[in-house]
Design a protein around this motif. Structure first.
Motif, PDB file in Angstrom:
ATOM      1  N   ASN A  96      -8.694  -6.347  -3.881  1.00 56.30           N
ATOM      2  CA  ASN A  96      -8.292  -4.527  -4.547  1.00 56.30           C
ATOM      3  C   ASN A  96      -8.997  -4.186  -5.418  1.00 56.30           C
ATOM      4  O   ASN A  96      -8.644  -2.791  -6.117  1.00 56.30           O
ATOM      5  CB  ASN A  96      -6.383  -4.973  -4.410  1.00 56.30           C
ATOM      6  CG  ASN A  96      -5.781  -4.720  -3.286  1.00 56.30           C
ATOM      7  OD1 ASN A  96      -6.861  -4.466  -1.994  1.00 56.30           O
ATOM      8  ND2 ASN A  96      -4.501  -5.670  -3.270  1.00 56.30           N
ATOM      9  N   SER A 152      -0.994   2.225  -6.678  1.00 55.93           N
ATOM     10  CA  SER A 152      -0.388   1.916  -5.595  1.00 55.93           C
ATOM     11  C   SER A 152       1.288   1.894  -6.582  1.00 55.93           C
ATOM     12  O   SER A 152       1.292   1.950  -7.899  1.00 55.93           O
ATOM     13  CB  SER A 152       0.108   0.828  -5.413  1.00 55.93           C
ATOM     14  OG  SER A 152       1.324   0.157  -4.917  1.00 55.93           O
ATOM     15  N   TYR A 162      -0.337  -8.208  -5.395  1.00 56.18           N
ATOM     16  CA  TYR A 162      -0.392  -6.980  -4.875  1.00 56.18           C
ATOM     17  C   TYR A 162      -0.459  -5.900  -5.997  1.00 56.18           C
ATOM     18  O   TYR A 162      -1.227  -4.892  -6.802  1.00 56.18           O
ATOM     19  CB  TYR A 162       0.251  -5.999  -3.895  1.00 56.18           C
ATOM     20  CG  TYR A 162      -0.366  -5.285  -3.681  1.00 56.18           C
ATOM     21  CD1 TYR A 162      -1.390  -5.043  -2.200  1.00 56.18           C
ATOM     22  CD2 TYR A 162       0.706  -3.393  -3.617  1.00 56.18           C
ATOM     23  CE1 TYR A 162      -1.850  -3.568  -1.832  1.00 56.18           C
ATOM     24  CE2 TYR A 162       0.439  -2.513  -2.855  1.00 56.18           C
ATOM     25  CZ  TYR A 162      -0.510  -1.913  -2.262  1.00 56.18           C
ATOM     26  OH  TYR A 162      -0.751  -1.229  -1.978  1.00 56.18           O
ATOM     27  N   LYS A 191      -3.302  -3.889  -8.647  1.00 56.70           N
ATOM     28  CA  LYS A 191      -3.167  -2.294  -8.197  1.00 56.70           C
ATOM     29  C   LYS A 191      -2.930  -2.074  -9.624  1.00 56.70           C
ATOM     30  O   LYS A 191      -3.281  -0.809 -10.437  1.00 56.70           O
ATOM     31  CB  LYS A 191      -1.738  -2.402  -7.844  1.00 56.70           C
ATOM     32  CG  LYS A 191      -1.914  -2.065  -5.838  1.00 56.70           C
ATOM     33  CD  LYS A 191      -3.825  -1.030  -5.478  1.00 56.70           C
ATOM     34  CE  LYS A 191      -4.006  -1.432  -4.078  1.00 56.70           C
ATOM     35  NZ  LYS A 191      -4.781  -0.909  -3.556  1.00 56.70           N
ATOM     36  N   ALA A 235      -1.520   6.768  -6.535  1.00 51.22           N
ATOM     37  CA  ALA A 235      -0.653   5.714  -6.813  1.00 51.22           C
ATOM     38  C   ALA A 235       0.578   6.208  -5.355  1.00 51.22           C
ATOM     39  O   ALA A 235       1.403   6.652  -5.482  1.00 51.22           O
ATOM     40  CB  ALA A 235      -0.457   5.550  -8.055  1.00 51.22           C
ATOM     41  N   ASN A 284       5.307   9.889  -4.518  1.00 52.30           N
ATOM     42  CA  ASN A 284       5.762   8.463  -3.903  1.00 52.30           C
ATOM     43  C   ASN A 284       7.628   9.486  -3.541  1.00 52.30           C
ATOM     44  O   ASN A 284       8.079   8.810  -3.296  1.00 52.30           O
ATOM     45  CB  ASN A 284       5.882   7.305  -4.706  1.00 52.30           C
ATOM     46  CG  ASN A 284       7.040   7.836  -6.349  1.00 52.30           C
ATOM     47  OD1 ASN A 284       7.189   9.238  -6.734  1.00 52.30           O
ATOM     48  ND2 ASN A 284       6.361   7.600  -7.184  1.00 52.30           N
TER      49      ASN A 284
END
Length: 252
Positions: free
Chosen positions: A115, A144, A157, A161, A186, A246
């Motif tokens: 990543n 993200s 994770y 990110k 994101a 989102n």
């Protein structure tokens, strides 16, 4: 339809990467596609791009490996004549529910290598090629929701990110004088194979959906819509940004 340029999308075999590749082809780009290995999904993607009247090619590579990313960029340039849009979409997610105390060094390195390091290498070699060409370009990465707000039991994770956001800002400063913009997306909760693997049960999905102001999950084309704009000439004054997509689950 004349070619608007050459794009490369990593992690393109399925989900968000696939949607982005098809959208860029619809926009008039020739699109090179990458994933860790050649697969039936990747081959069918190339066929779909070609059916849209655009050139396409497969470039299997591990984005965490320096030499493989450098050689991938070189191959795209050799096959298509240049590189104008780099979408560093490839990524993995660590085991859900793993708290810091349980994260091993090996697991940390696996997620960070793909990543964070993979995005760095994609930015690096794409940026060097675009500078060499002297015609500007677009570099786009994948952050993200968890790269803007740390989440419990997603330490690796989330950290990876967040790293993409910092990298995007630094690269935007470095490449800006060359007419190259660097931005990232994101995503929140997007219906992809990765998502359904993390939340296999309908009760878990319904509970999460209730927290989203728009009361729905996103789909890969929602991200492709953003990339379509940020890859265009109309986005020329936007750089260094990581845009939240989102449904209102998190506000910047």
């Amino acid at each position: 339809m004349s070619c608007k340029g050459i794009a490369l999308v990593t992690g393109a075999a399925q989900g968000i990467g696939r949607a982005i590749a098809l959208r860029l082809a619809d926009n008039g780009f020739d699109v090179a596609v990458n994933d860790i290995a050649v697969s039936a999904e990747l081959q069918s993607l190339v066929e779909e791009i070609q059916q849209r009247g655009r050139a396409s090619s497969i470039h299997a590579a591990d984005v965490s490996q320096d030499a493989q990313v450098r050689e991938m960029i070189e191959a795209v340039v050799q096959n298509h004549g240049g590189l104008d849009v780099m979408v560093a979409n490839a990524g993995v997610v660590g085991p859900s529910g793993m708290v810091i105390a349980d994260v091993t060094v090996e697991e940390w390195d696996r997620v960070m290598n793909i990543n964070a390091r993979g995005t760095f290498l994609s930015y690096k070699y794409a940026g060097l090629q675009m500078v060499k060409q002297g015609r500007g370009g677009r570099i786009i990465g994948a952050s993200s929701l968890t790269g803007k707000q740390g989440h419990n039991a997603q330490v690796t994770y989330s950290a990876s990110k967040f790293a993409v956001r910092g990298l995007t800002q630094a690269a935007a400063i470095e490449f800006g004088s060359h007419g190259i913009t660097v931005n990232a997306y994101a995503p929140g909760v997007i219906e992809t194979p990765m998502f359904f693997g993390l939340l296999p049960g309908p009760e878990m999905r319904d509970g999460l959906k209730a927290q989203i102001p728009l009361k729905t999950f996103g789909v890969p084309t929602d991200i492709a819509d953003f990339v379509s704009f940020i890859a265009s000439k109309e986005s020329k004054f936007i750089t260094g940004q990581t845009i939240s997509i989102n449904g209102g689950l998190f506000f910047d």
